[in-house]
Motif scaffolding. Structure first.
Motif, short mmCIF file in Angstrom:
data_model
loop_
_atom_site.label_atom_id
_atom_site.label_comp_id
_atom_site.label_asym_id
_atom_site.label_seq_id
_atom_site.Cartn_x
_atom_site.Cartn_y
_atom_site.Cartn_z
N VAL A 27 66.91 52.25 111.42
CA VAL A 27 66.69 53.53 112.09
C VAL A 27 65.83 54.39 111.16
CG1 VAL A 27 67.77 55.62 113.01
CG2 VAL A 27 68.92 53.41 113.27
N VAL A 28 64.65 54.79 111.67
CA VAL A 28 63.73 55.58 110.86
C VAL A 28 63.53 56.99 111.41
CG1 VAL A 28 62.51 53.58 109.95
CG2 VAL A 28 61.70 54.64 112.07
N GLY A 29 64.12 57.27 112.59
CA GLY A 29 63.96 58.59 113.16
C GLY A 29 64.75 58.74 114.44
N VAL A 30 64.67 59.93 114.98
CA VAL A 30 65.31 60.24 116.26
C VAL A 30 64.44 61.28 116.96
CG1 VAL A 30 66.78 62.07 115.27
CG2 VAL A 30 67.46 60.93 117.40
N ILE A 88 69.08 59.91 129.39
CA ILE A 88 69.60 60.32 128.09
C ILE A 88 68.72 61.40 127.48
CG2 ILE A 88 70.77 58.14 127.58
CD1 ILE A 88 68.31 57.32 125.94
N HIS A 89 69.23 62.08 126.48
CA HIS A 89 68.44 63.14 125.84
C HIS A 89 68.19 62.88 124.36
CE1 HIS A 89 72.64 64.43 125.38
NE2 HIS A 89 72.24 64.91 124.24
N ARG A 90 68.42 61.65 123.92
CA ARG A 90 68.21 61.30 122.52
C ARG A 90 67.85 59.82 122.43
NH1 ARG A 90 73.12 61.48 121.56
NH2 ARG A 90 73.29 63.68 121.20
N VAL A 91 66.77 59.51 121.69
CA VAL A 91 66.36 58.13 121.49
C VAL A 91 66.16 57.91 119.99
CG1 VAL A 91 64.57 56.39 121.92
CG2 VAL A 91 65.26 57.94 123.75
N VAL A 94 44.18 62.99 123.69
CA VAL A 94 44.94 62.65 122.50
C VAL A 94 46.25 62.02 122.96
CG1 VAL A 94 46.10 63.53 120.45
CG2 VAL A 94 43.94 64.55 121.20
N ILE A 95 46.51 60.82 122.49
CA ILE A 95 47.74 60.15 122.84
C ILE A 95 48.71 60.32 121.67
CG2 ILE A 95 48.85 57.97 123.42
CD1 ILE A 95 46.20 57.13 124.70
N MET A 96 49.71 61.15 121.90
CA MET A 96 50.69 61.38 120.85
C MET A 96 51.60 60.18 120.74
SD MET A 96 51.83 65.36 121.14
CE MET A 96 52.27 65.25 122.86
N LYS A 97 51.96 59.88 119.52
CA LYS A 97 52.86 58.77 119.23
C LYS A 97 54.24 59.32 118.89
CE LYS A 97 49.69 55.59 119.56
NZ LYS A 97 49.74 54.61 120.60
N VAL A 98 55.23 58.46 119.03
CA VAL A 98 56.60 58.84 118.70
C VAL A 98 56.68 59.34 117.27
CG1 VAL A 98 58.94 57.93 118.39
CG2 VAL A 98 57.63 57.34 120.44
N ALA A 121 55.01 53.69 119.53
CA ALA A 121 55.00 53.87 120.99
C ALA A 121 54.45 55.25 121.33
CB ALA A 121 56.40 53.70 121.55
N SER A 122 53.94 55.38 122.53
CA SER A 122 53.43 56.69 122.95
C SER A 122 54.57 57.60 123.36
CB SER A 122 52.46 56.52 124.12
OG SER A 122 53.16 56.21 125.30
#
Length: 156
Positions: free
Chosen positions: A132-135, A121-124, A6-10, A107-108
């Protein structure tokens, strides 16, 4: 027995309720928002809502130049007041980092982790075009993988 990969997506791990701050906002407003939201950083947008930077609590501390030294007599001079004293007129634009690492929802998660590791970094922030739709934070990933490892997360 076939092994199913299973390839998890962002989009599967991102938080969608992202609060943003305009680059013209004051540093006191930024500090208040970070405290109220319980986050360590947030995206910076222009008047049209386009992503122009990122700002964090670390940036606030780095932006203090020659802060006044609190006296022992002034017990009301708290740590936050001390931290913000040198930034009375500063705007978010004065402190923000203009280079923002972003990723698309499709993206995966592996690509996301690689981007975080490469940029240290620890946040994208997750973007759809310029919006911006998410973090996704490192802690979001930890929580998600914990659920997967303990069987709380069902991948379909």
């Amino acid at each position: 027995m076939a092994l199913e990969v299973v390839i998890m997506k962002v989009r599967d791990v991102m938080t969608t309720s992202v609060k943003m701050i305009e680059y013209t906002a004051g540093v006191r407003e930024l500090s208040r928002m970070l405290d109220e939201l319980g986050v360590s950083g947030m995206p910076v947008v222009d008047a049209d809502g386009r992503l122009v930077g990122v700002v964090s609590r670390t940036d606030i501390g780095s932006g203090v130049s020659d802060p006044p030294v609190p006296s022992e007599m002034d017990s009301s001079f708290g740590e936050e007041e001390h931290e913000l004293a040198g930034l009375e007129s500063a705007k978010v634009a004065d402190l923000m980092t203009e280079h923002v690492v972003t990723i698309e929802p499709s993206a995966s998660v592996v690509e996301l982790i690689e981007a975080m590791e490469e940029a240290d970094i620890h946040r994208v922030f997750v973007v759809d075009g310029e919006e911006v739709v998410g973090v996704v934070s490192a802690m979001d990933l930890v929580r998600h993988f914990k659920k997967a490892l303990t069987g709380e997360l069902v991948l379909t």
